[in-house]
Design a protein around this motif. Structure first.
Motif, PDB file in Angstrom:
ATOM      1  N   UNK A 361      93.517  49.633  36.117  1.00  0.00           N
ATOM      2  CA  UNK A 361      94.344  48.447  36.342  1.00  0.00           C
ATOM      3  C   UNK A 361      93.501  47.198  36.568  1.00  0.00           C
ATOM      4  N   UNK A 362      92.207  47.291  36.342  1.00  0.00           N
ATOM      5  CA  UNK A 362      91.320  46.168  36.620  1.00  0.00           C
ATOM      6  C   UNK A 362      90.766  46.256  38.029  1.00  0.00           C
ATOM      7  N   UNK A 363      90.006  45.261  38.407  1.00  0.00           N
ATOM      8  CA  UNK A 363      89.382  45.286  39.722  1.00  0.00           C
ATOM      9  C   UNK A 363      88.199  46.237  39.745  1.00  0.00           C
ATOM     10  N   UNK A 364      87.839  46.676  40.945  1.00  0.00           N
ATOM     11  CA  UNK A 364      86.654  47.504  41.114  1.00  0.00           C
ATOM     12  C   UNK A 364      87.042  48.954  41.366  1.00  0.00           C
ATOM     13  N   UNK A 365      86.181  49.889  40.970  1.00  0.00           N
ATOM     14  CA  UNK A 365      86.500  51.305  41.174  1.00  0.00           C
ATOM     15  C   UNK A 365      86.465  51.684  42.644  1.00  0.00           C
ATOM     16  N   UNK A 366      87.368  52.563  43.027  1.00  0.00           N
ATOM     17  CA  UNK A 366      87.363  53.122  44.377  1.00  0.00           C
ATOM     18  C   UNK A 366      86.661  54.474  44.342  1.00  0.00           C
ATOM     19  N   UNK A 367      86.152  54.903  45.502  1.00  0.00           N
ATOM     20  CA  UNK A 367      85.367  56.137  45.551  1.00  0.00           C
ATOM     21  C   UNK A 367      86.223  57.392  45.620  1.00  0.00           C
ATOM     22  N   UNK A 368      87.526  57.243  45.783  1.00  0.00           N
ATOM     23  CA  UNK A 368      88.384  58.419  45.933  1.00  0.00           C
ATOM     24  C   UNK A 368      88.295  59.321  44.708  1.00  0.00           C
ATOM     25  N   UNK A 369      88.162  60.615  44.950  1.00  0.00           N
ATOM     26  CA  UNK A 369      88.140  61.651  43.913  1.00  0.00           C
ATOM     27  C   UNK A 369      86.934  61.546  42.980  1.00  0.00           C
ATOM     28  N   UNK A 370      85.879  60.874  43.423  1.00  0.00           N
ATOM     29  CA  UNK A 370      84.624  60.854  42.674  1.00  0.00           C
ATOM     30  C   UNK A 370      83.646  61.793  43.364  1.00  0.00           C
ATOM     31  N   UNK A 371      82.903  62.538  42.564  1.00  0.00           N
ATOM     32  CA  UNK A 371      81.988  63.536  43.105  1.00  0.00           C
ATOM     33  C   UNK A 371      80.606  63.374  42.491  1.00  0.00           C
ATOM     34  N   UNK A 372      79.637  63.909  43.204  1.00  0.00           N
ATOM     35  CA  UNK A 372      78.251  63.898  42.732  1.00  0.00           C
ATOM     36  C   UNK A 372      77.726  65.325  42.767  1.00  0.00           C
ATOM     37  N   UNK A 373      77.244  65.795  41.628  1.00  0.00           N
ATOM     38  CA  UNK A 373      76.596  67.099  41.555  1.00  0.00           C
ATOM     39  C   UNK A 373      75.094  66.832  41.560  1.00  0.00           C
ATOM     40  N   UNK A 374      74.405  67.120  42.678  1.00  0.00           N
ATOM     41  CA  UNK A 374      73.022  66.649  42.849  1.00  0.00           C
ATOM     42  C   UNK A 374      71.987  67.463  42.072  1.00  0.00           C
ATOM     43  N   UNK A 375      72.135  67.437  40.751  1.00  0.00           N
ATOM     44  CA  UNK A 375      71.221  68.128  39.839  1.00  0.00           C
ATOM     45  C   UNK A 375      71.099  67.282  38.572  1.00  0.00           C
ATOM     46  N   UNK A 376      70.029  67.465  37.803  1.00  0.00           N
ATOM     47  CA  UNK A 376      69.866  66.641  36.595  1.00  0.00           C
ATOM     48  C   UNK A 376      70.882  67.004  35.522  1.00  0.00           C
ATOM     49  N   UNK A 377      71.554  65.982  34.996  1.00  0.00           N
ATOM     50  CA  UNK A 377      72.475  66.194  33.889  1.00  0.00           C
ATOM     51  C   UNK A 377      71.880  65.779  32.565  1.00  0.00           C
ATOM     52  N   UNK A 378      70.848  64.927  32.610  1.00  0.00           N
ATOM     53  CA  UNK A 378      70.249  64.445  31.374  1.00  0.00           C
ATOM     54  C   UNK A 378      68.770  64.152  31.553  1.00  0.00           C
ATOM     55  N   UNK A 379      68.077  64.093  30.427  1.00  0.00           N
ATOM     56  CA  UNK A 379      66.653  63.766  30.382  1.00  0.00           C
ATOM     57  C   UNK A 379      66.478  62.580  29.451  1.00  0.00           C
ATOM     58  N   UNK A 380      65.784  61.548  29.927  1.00  0.00           N
ATOM     59  CA  UNK A 380      65.559  60.349  29.120  1.00  0.00           C
ATOM     60  C   UNK A 380      64.073  60.082  29.003  1.00  0.00           C
ATOM     61  N   UNK A 381      63.677  59.562  27.860  1.00  0.00           N
ATOM     62  CA  UNK A 381      62.300  59.118  27.680  1.00  0.00           C
ATOM     63  C   UNK A 381      62.155  57.745  28.332  1.00  0.00           C
ATOM     64  N   UNK A 382      61.169  57.604  29.198  1.00  0.00           N
ATOM     65  CA  UNK A 382      61.020  56.374  29.975  1.00  0.00           C
ATOM     66  C   UNK A 382      60.870  55.144  29.083  1.00  0.00           C
TER      67      UNK A 382
END
Length: 730
Positions: A361-382
């Protein structure tokens, strides 16, 4: 026996000398120090080496000795007196102390810390080596800074190091290590005797704490507090995730805008959305599948990123659970994240897809229902990530300027581009509608500092209506009393508080006299060489979801004093980036954009008066002097507000000039009691704060080392604290 010996007193309290017997040059001799006939210490004199050092050292406390006290140093059981003189006469033979290459200041677990080359402006290129016998058991570069000496000394800087040792030394046995530079200079304090315990001992304590009585569990917790787990260098990240060394190329299932792609995560119904420079880590799909039952109602899952550096090494980019301000200015979380496949929609860029999904709906995202899985999901070349920074900055700016995303009148200010930067660094400026602030300044003496702080604040922030309230806590110096009179003549209000030093109570009482809706808590030992601090902080506080804002603080030496408060190091609260210089981008380039730390210091803190009063102000009982600011910020976060640090606002803070340091003083006991209160009340946040990654080592400076074992591998909800395991500390 014909000994060859000599001795000298080295200021401020070191007696050093040598002893040698020509006929037995390889023999160790035991030397004793006597004061007025009483043996005060004994040691073994070292053998000759290439530098000619074959000596002994005794540390004295000059303040505890009288001039006529008789000092005698002799070779024990040999009858040879090296020197016998009064303290006054021996001190008269003082020689200049030799300048060491550096010094070891701290050894804990598998880490040795120290400083080298005081007063330098560039970090040295040599390495620090630790050797046990002829075996190198640790090596590191000199990569950080430390302020030394007078807090107001602009040259009070030293290059510093953190040397991580071979984990094989964690065997519960004593090891003697020699520490020196790769150029052959020995550091003062070497050799160092160290003992480290294996992590399995900590595991055993956790098991012992379960069951039994509450008193038994508390005793186990106190032991566990001293066994925080061992650390290792950030460069050892791939040892925890071996799959990062060789990731096969994967074809995407589809494209996202001009810069992204998505990959199905097995049969989970979720997809991994990656920037075109990021390769998915194959093991992440299985980790997500195992974690999804623990994340009910999840709308998005964020992960970490691994960087392949130009030398082939793997470097971790460990992320917070969620950081709205950093997402808006850096787009950090938009490089690699997981969404339900049903959330995929047409979007011009990856960051636009993410923002539209989080805040449709616009505006800024709220943190509700957001999660963090503290492991690497991707690898990038610097290098590839750095090359993509400019187009990602344009995509981020385009996403933010879409109608309804930012408040009317917001601006995105161009910032200088740092060579080799990995992330965009936009500067978001919201419109400021309230330019009235009540500023509360506790003080005691230090009139010159107080005058400079108050007048500097006013001069550096034109256009603001400042209601300055100075609370005098018993000043008795004539100069300071005169300064108070001058400030009062200039419009400041002077309140008196004579009931001892209770920082929380002083500020709470002053708040009752505040005239404006915005409060600024300010120490009397700050300075304002950069203009516009209040403009920047009021812009952050203009967002109703922000409860407090604070600036980047620097010492006189340009070493950072405060870059936000981090929870977790040493099972407490610590200032972030105290080891970095002005201009350093910080870990993950956190010092290039606004971010949301766990808390902010009360040395300069902007908040709303209504919020402060609704939450009961500072806790005057549990946190009379220390951690009251941390506790207040955590209560704000618990109530759903964000805490923002802006590096675009900078001030100087001559920490502890006015009140002095508490360590080693009677007030140190109060510090320990208030730390115990912090641990008891905010245990879950300290053990696994959403704003700090649980893979960072708890026995090192923030963002400086990895834990040898992952402290909390389970998924973490954004914006709230997950239940933590031991210790309890209460």
């Amino acid at each position: 026996m014909p000994f060859l010996s000599d001795v000298a007193f080295t200021e401020p309290g070191l007696v050093q000398g040598h002893v040698l017997l020509d006929s037995q040059p390889e023999r160790h001799w035991h030397v004793g120090l006597f004061v007025n006939g009483r043996l005060m210490g004994a040691m073994t004199a070292g053998l000759p080496d290439e530098s000619g050092d074959h000596g002994f050292r005794f540390s004295l406390n000059p303040a505890a000795l009288q001039g006529d006290d008789l000092l005698r140093i002799e070779v024990l059981n040999a009858g040879h007196v090296i020197v016998e003189q009064t303290f006054l006469n021996l001190r008269g033979r003082a020689i200049p102390a030799p300048r060491a290459a550096g010094a070891i200041h701290h050894q804990h677990g598998l880490m040795i810390s120290g400083t080298v080359e005081n007063g330098v402006t560039d970090l040295p290129s040599y390495e620090i080596l630790a050797m046990e016998g002829d075996r190198i058991v640790g090596r590191c570069r000199v990569t950080r800074w430390e302020h030394v000496g007078n807090p107001q000394d602009p040259l009070g800087r030293a290059a510093a190091f953190d040397l991580h040792l071979d984990p094989g030394l964690a065997d519960g046995r004593m090891h003697r290590l020699h520490v020196e530079t790769s150029t052959g200079l020995v550091l003062e304090g070497s050799p160092v005797d160290m003992v480290a315990w294996p992590n399995r001992l900590r595991t055993g304590l956790i098991a012992a704490g379960s069951g039994g009585t509450a008193a038994h569990a508390r005793r186990v917790d106190m032991m566990l507090d001293r066994l925080m787990g061992l650390g290792m260098p950030l460069a050892a990240y791939a040892a925890l995730y071996p799959e990062l060394e060789c990731i096969p190329a994967m074809a995407p299932e589809g494209r996202i805008g001009t810069d992204g792609a998505w990959f199905r995560l097995g049969g989970t119904g979720w997809v991994l959305c990656c920037h075109e420079t990021v390769q998915p880590v194959p093991g992440f799909a299985a980790r997500l599948a195992r974690a999804l039952p623990e994340m009910p109602g999840a709308r998005a899952v964020f992960c970490d990123l691994a960087l392949r550096q130009t030398d082939g090494g793997i470097w971790p980019l460990l992320m917070p659970a969620f950081d709205t301000e950093r997402l808006l200015e850096q787009g950090h979380a938009a490089l690699c994240f997981a969404l339900p496949e049903t959330a995929l929609t047409a979007a011009p860029s990856l960051v636009t897809l993410l923002l539209d999904h989080l805040a449709p709906e616009g505006g800024l995202p709220a943190a509700a229902d957001l999660w963090h899985l503290p492991h690497p999901g991707g690898l990038a070349d610097e290098s590839a990530l750095a090359e993509s920074r400019a187009p990602r900055a344009r995509a981020l700016e385009a996403a933010l300027t879409r109608p309804g995303r930012l408040p009317e009148g917001s601006r995105i200010i161009a910032t200088p581009t740092r060579a080799g930067a990995l992330f965009p660094a936009l500067h978001l400026r919201r419109p400021v509608h309230d330019r009235t602030i009540s500023v509360i300044v506790p003080t005691r003496n230090q009139g010159a500092l107080l005058h400079a702080a108050v007048t500097g604040l006013i001069a550096a922030n034109p256009g603001f209506d400042l209601d300055v309230i100075v609370v005098d806590n018993g000043s008795d110096e004539a100069e300071s009393l005169e300064v108070l009179n001058r400030l009062e003549d200039g419009g400041a209000r002077i309140l008196e508080f004579g009931e001892g030093f209770n920082f929380s109570l002083i500020n709470n009482l002053a708040c009752e006299h505040a005239r404006h809706a915005q409060l600024c808590f300010m120490n009397n030992d700050v300075a304002f060489p950069w203009p516009g601090v209040l403009e920047e902080l009021c812009s952050r506080l203009a967002d109703p979801a922000v409860g407090a804002a604070g600036p980047l603080m620097l010492r006189a030496s340009d070493i950072i004093q405060h870059g936000g408060v981090v929870l977790g190091p040493w099972h407490g609260a610590a200032h972030a980036f105290e080891d970095r210089m002005l201009g350093d981008p910080g870990y993950g380039e956190l010092l290039c954009a606004a971010s949301e730390p766990a808390a902010l210091t009360g040395a300069f803190l902007l908040t709303r008066r209504a919020l402060f009063e609704d939450l009961g102000g500072f806790d005057t009982t549990r946190f009379a002097v220390n951690f009251n600011d941390v506790d207040y910020c955590l209560r704000l976060r618990q109530a759903g507000y964000r805490i923002v640090l802006s590096p675009q606002a900078r001030i100087r803070h001559y920490e502890s000039v006015s009140r002095g340091r508490e360590k080693g003083s009677p007030a140190g006991a109060r510090l320990q009691r208030e730390l115990a209160c912090l641990r008891a009340i905010w245990r879950d946040a300290i053990l696994n704060d959403p704003q700090y990654h649980p893979l960072f080592a708890p026995d090192a400076l923030p963002y400086r080392a990895l834990a040898l074992e992952h402290r909390a591998p389970a998924p973490r909800p954004a914006g709230r604290w997950h239940p933590a395991a031991l210790p309890r500390w209460a």
